[in-house]
Scaffold this motif. Structure first.
Motif, PDB file in Angstrom:
ATOM      1  N   ALA A 194       0.849  -1.192   0.000  1.00  0.00           N
ATOM      2  CA  ALA A 194       0.000   0.000   0.000  1.00  0.00           C
ATOM      3  C   ALA A 194       0.881   1.237   0.000  1.00  0.00           C
ATOM      4  O   ALA A 194       1.943   1.279   0.647  1.00  0.00           O
ATOM      5  N   LEU A 195       0.438   2.255  -0.721  1.00  0.00           N
ATOM      6  CA  LEU A 195       1.166   3.517  -0.798  1.00  0.00           C
ATOM      7  C   LEU A 195       0.737   4.399   0.369  1.00  0.00           C
ATOM      8  O   LEU A 195      -0.451   4.674   0.544  1.00  0.00           O
ATOM      9  N   MET A 196       1.698   4.855   1.150  1.00  0.00           N
ATOM     10  CA  MET A 196       1.399   5.686   2.310  1.00  0.00           C
ATOM     11  C   MET A 196       2.349   6.872   2.367  1.00  0.00           C
ATOM     12  O   MET A 196       3.469   6.823   1.830  1.00  0.00           O
ATOM     13  N   GLY A 197       1.886   7.937   2.990  1.00  0.00           N
ATOM     14  CA  GLY A 197       2.704   9.135   3.088  1.00  0.00           C
ATOM     15  C   GLY A 197       2.549   9.782   4.447  1.00  0.00           C
ATOM     16  O   GLY A 197       1.691   9.418   5.242  1.00  0.00           O
ATOM     17  N   ARG A 198       3.384  10.767   4.707  1.00  0.00           N
ATOM     18  CA  ARG A 198       3.300  11.526   5.956  1.00  0.00           C
ATOM     19  C   ARG A 198       3.454  13.015   5.657  1.00  0.00           C
ATOM     20  O   ARG A 198       4.211  13.420   4.770  1.00  0.00           O
ATOM     21  N   SER A 199       2.706  13.807   6.405  1.00  0.00           N
ATOM     22  CA  SER A 199       2.753  15.252   6.248  1.00  0.00           C
ATOM     23  C   SER A 199       3.675  15.865   7.295  1.00  0.00           C
ATOM     24  O   SER A 199       3.852  15.287   8.385  1.00  0.00           O
ATOM     25  N   PRO A 200       4.257  17.012   7.003  1.00  0.00           N
ATOM     26  CA  PRO A 200       5.092  17.680   8.007  1.00  0.00           C
ATOM     27  C   PRO A 200       4.281  17.980   9.265  1.00  0.00           C
ATOM     28  O   PRO A 200       3.108  18.326   9.203  1.00  0.00           O
ATOM     29  N   GLY A 201       4.900  17.821  10.411  1.00  0.00           N
ATOM     30  CA  GLY A 201       4.216  18.104  11.666  1.00  0.00           C
ATOM     31  C   GLY A 201       3.560  16.911  12.309  1.00  0.00           C
ATOM     32  O   GLY A 201       3.106  16.984  13.458  1.00  0.00           O
ATOM     33  N   TRP A 202       3.467  15.799  11.587  1.00  0.00           N
ATOM     34  CA  TRP A 202       2.886  14.589  12.168  1.00  0.00           C
ATOM     35  C   TRP A 202       3.870  13.979  13.171  1.00  0.00           C
ATOM     36  O   TRP A 202       5.085  14.209  13.093  1.00  0.00           O
ATOM     37  N   PRO A 203       3.366  13.162  14.119  1.00  0.00           N
ATOM     38  CA  PRO A 203       4.271  12.469  15.033  1.00  0.00           C
ATOM     39  C   PRO A 203       5.290  11.628  14.269  1.00  0.00           C
ATOM     40  O   PRO A 203       4.999  11.095  13.199  1.00  0.00           O
ATOM     41  N   GLU A 204       6.460  11.511  14.822  1.00  0.00           N
ATOM     42  CA  GLU A 204       7.537  10.771  14.171  1.00  0.00           C
ATOM     43  C   GLU A 204       7.091   9.351  13.835  1.00  0.00           C
ATOM     44  O   GLU A 204       6.561   8.634  14.670  1.00  0.00           O
ATOM     45  N   GLY A 205       7.264   8.977  12.577  1.00  0.00           N
ATOM     46  CA  GLY A 205       6.952   7.626  12.152  1.00  0.00           C
ATOM     47  C   GLY A 205       5.525   7.384  11.720  1.00  0.00           C
ATOM     48  O   GLY A 205       5.206   6.289  11.262  1.00  0.00           O
ATOM     49  N   MET A 206       4.640   8.387  11.845  1.00  0.00           N
ATOM     50  CA  MET A 206       3.238   8.170  11.464  1.00  0.00           C
ATOM     51  C   MET A 206       3.074   8.306   9.959  1.00  0.00           C
ATOM     52  O   MET A 206       3.499   9.281   9.348  1.00  0.00           O
ATOM     53  N   TYR A 207       2.407   7.310   9.365  1.00  0.00           N
ATOM     54  CA  TYR A 207       2.089   7.301   7.943  1.00  0.00           C
ATOM     55  C   TYR A 207       0.608   7.016   7.770  1.00  0.00           C
ATOM     56  O   TYR A 207      -0.012   6.337   8.596  1.00  0.00           O
ATOM     57  N   SER A 208       0.044   7.521   6.680  1.00  0.00           N
ATOM     58  CA  SER A 208      -1.381   7.326   6.429  1.00  0.00           C
ATOM     59  C   SER A 208      -1.623   7.274   4.926  1.00  0.00           C
ATOM     60  O   SER A 208      -0.706   7.433   4.111  1.00  0.00           O
ATOM     61  N   CYS A 209      -2.887   7.049   4.565  1.00  0.00           N
ATOM     62  CA  CYS A 209      -3.272   7.075   3.157  1.00  0.00           C
ATOM     63  C   CYS A 209      -3.162   8.498   2.612  1.00  0.00           C
ATOM     64  O   CYS A 209      -3.314   9.473   3.345  1.00  0.00           O
ATOM     65  N   LEU A 210      -2.923   8.612   1.318  1.00  0.00           N
ATOM     66  CA  LEU A 210      -2.917   9.928   0.689  1.00  0.00           C
ATOM     67  C   LEU A 210      -4.346  10.457   0.595  1.00  0.00           C
ATOM     68  O   LEU A 210      -5.313   9.694   0.508  1.00  0.00           O
ATOM     69  N   ALA A 211      -4.479  11.779   0.624  1.00  0.00           N
ATOM     70  CA  ALA A 211      -5.802  12.397   0.590  1.00  0.00           C
ATOM     71  C   ALA A 211      -5.701  13.789  -0.011  1.00  0.00           C
ATOM     72  O   ALA A 211      -4.621  14.395  -0.045  1.00  0.00           O
ATOM     73  N   GLY A 212      -6.829  14.298  -0.486  1.00  0.00           N
ATOM     74  CA  GLY A 212      -6.845  15.650  -1.044  1.00  0.00           C
ATOM     75  C   GLY A 212      -8.260  16.099  -1.362  1.00  0.00           C
ATOM     76  O   GLY A 212      -9.174  15.286  -1.511  1.00  0.00           O
ATOM     77  N   PHE A 213      -8.437  17.404  -1.476  1.00  0.00           N
ATOM     78  CA  PHE A 213      -9.754  17.973  -1.752  1.00  0.00           C
ATOM     79  C   PHE A 213     -10.178  17.726  -3.197  1.00  0.00           C
ATOM     80  O   PHE A 213      -9.356  17.763  -4.126  1.00  0.00           O
ATOM     81  N   VAL A 214     -11.471  17.474  -3.373  1.00  0.00           N
ATOM     82  CA  VAL A 214     -12.050  17.368  -4.710  1.00  0.00           C
ATOM     83  C   VAL A 214     -12.220  18.786  -5.255  1.00  0.00           C
ATOM     84  O   VAL A 214     -12.738  19.666  -4.567  1.00  0.00           O
ATOM     85  N   GLU A 215     -11.783  19.011  -6.474  1.00  0.00           N
ATOM     86  CA  GLU A 215     -11.869  20.346  -7.073  1.00  0.00           C
ATOM     87  C   GLU A 215     -13.179  20.534  -7.823  1.00  0.00           C
ATOM     88  O   GLU A 215     -13.836  19.546  -8.213  1.00  0.00           O
ATOM     89  N   PRO A 216     -13.616  21.776  -8.010  1.00  0.00           N
ATOM     90  CA  PRO A 216     -14.847  22.025  -8.777  1.00  0.00           C
ATOM     91  C   PRO A 216     -14.785  21.383 -10.163  1.00  0.00           C
ATOM     92  O   PRO A 216     -13.745  21.421 -10.837  1.00  0.00           O
ATOM     93  N   GLY A 217     -15.879  20.775 -10.570  1.00  0.00           N
ATOM     94  CA  GLY A 217     -15.957  20.145 -11.880  1.00  0.00           C
ATOM     95  C   GLY A 217     -15.228  18.829 -11.988  1.00  0.00           C
ATOM     96  O   GLY A 217     -15.002  18.332 -13.097  1.00  0.00           O
ATOM     97  N   GLU A 218     -14.874  18.227 -10.854  1.00  0.00           N
ATOM     98  CA  GLU A 218     -14.064  17.009 -10.855  1.00  0.00           C
ATOM     99  C   GLU A 218     -14.839  15.860 -10.236  1.00  0.00           C
ATOM    100  O   GLU A 218     -15.511  16.020  -9.224  1.00  0.00           O
TER     101      GLU A 218
END
Length: 317
Positions: A194-218
């Motif tokens: 599984a593809l996982m990522g971490r954002s800056p500021g997260w606790p050390e070693g924490m990984y999660s699924c990728l996510a993002g906002f749906v854009e208008p018309g998408e």
């Protein structure tokens, strides 16, 4: 996905009784016999492992704004919520909104020590499905009122109407409704990984699924493919919907999807991700059992944790 609605905040069958929202007399009667959940700066009142419901008129609600009607239970008991953010705790008891999670607890002088205002993300897995739905609804709608107090059309202060489910401008007559922002969150797999990522500021070693906002018309599928390509440089093929989760931090609807990767090479966008990697089922299972040092899975209660756990158990269908 057969288990879709078992996700935290996934719903408990609450009767929102929308037909009562415009009936002032019925709402006043319901308030007199119902119960109210105070929320202080986004933090609901807790008593042990349950929401801290109070009767209307309680001293702790003295700084409260107009109550918002949440719904009825199976016996007809009415639930309301009130924003008491204008109350100021004693010195030293303010919220400490620093780091990844606010662990501070604020206690109101009109309540005993069993009661406290706590960060919902810290307590969400302790709540029943009904309390979780009510708390999420209360937090989201009260945040909307605090952040949308003025008319987006003419700029004049607007009024709360329809039991808190609408705002109306007394100047131009424009009507405004609570907003929800759609967000795709993807369980991207390639074989056994599984593809996982971490954002800056997260606790050390924490990984999660990728996510993002749906854009208008998408579409949802297009948003999944775009976000994964933008953030990790991975091309995605088939996409299917799995489950959704209201996420009131502050007002998102997380749309969980399964996606099959067509490529493996990761080209990370450093503006979006601090790190991204492929994690095998075996390593993820070890991490969830606390046996994989340096790898912390997504927080329990989040839809990311829900999707990953069900993927490990082969329960995504």
């Amino acid at each position: 996905m057969r288990l879709a609605e078992t996700v935290t905040f996934g719903g408990s069958g609450l009767n929102r009784a929308a037909h009562l929202r415009g009936d002032a007399a019925a709402l006043q009667q319901a308030l007199s016999t119902g119960c109210v959940l105070p929320v202080w700066r986004g933090k609901p009142l807790l008593c042990a492992d349950a929401l801290g419901w109070l009767p209307a008129g309680h001293a702790a609600l003295a700084h409260g704004r107009s109550p918002v009607f949440l719904g009825l239970d199976e016996a007809g008991l009415a639930y309301f919520t009130q924003d008491i953010s204008d109350w100021t705790p004693e010195a030293g008891a303010e919220a400490v909104e620093q780091g990844f999670l606010d662990q501070s607890i604020q206690r109101h002088p009109a309540l005993n020590e069993a009661y406290g205002f706590e960060e919902l993300r810290a307590v969400m897995v302790r709540l029943t499905a009904r309390d979780a739905e009510l708390a999420a609804t209360a937090r989201a709608v009260l945040h909307w009122h605090r952040s949308h107090a003025f008319c987006a059309t003419c700029g004049q202060a607007s009024d709360m109407v329809m039991a808190g489910w609408q705002r109306q401008c007394p100047g131009c007559g424009a009507q405004h409704f609570p907003r929800t922002d759609p967000v795709v969150i993807m369980l991207v797999t390639h074989g056994n990984r599984a593809l996982m990522g971490r954002s800056p500021g997260w606790p050390e070693g924490m990984y999660s699924c990728l996510a993002g906002f749906v854009e208008p018309g998408e579409s949802i599928e297009a948003a999944v493919r775009r976000e994964v390509l933008e953030e990790a440089g991975v091309t995605v093929g088939p996409v299917r919907y799995l489950a959704s989760q209201p996420w009131p931090f502050p007002a998102s609807l997380m749309i969980g999807c399964a996606a099959e990767a067509l490529t493996e090479t990761i080209t990370r966008d450093p503006a979006e991700l601090e790190d991204a990697l492929w994690i095998s089922r075996e390593d993820l299972l070890a991490a969830q059992s606390g046996e994989r040092p340096g790898l912390m899975p997504a927080r329990k209660g989040s839809i990311a944790h829900f999707l990953l756990t069900n993927w490990l158990a082969d329960r995504l269908n």
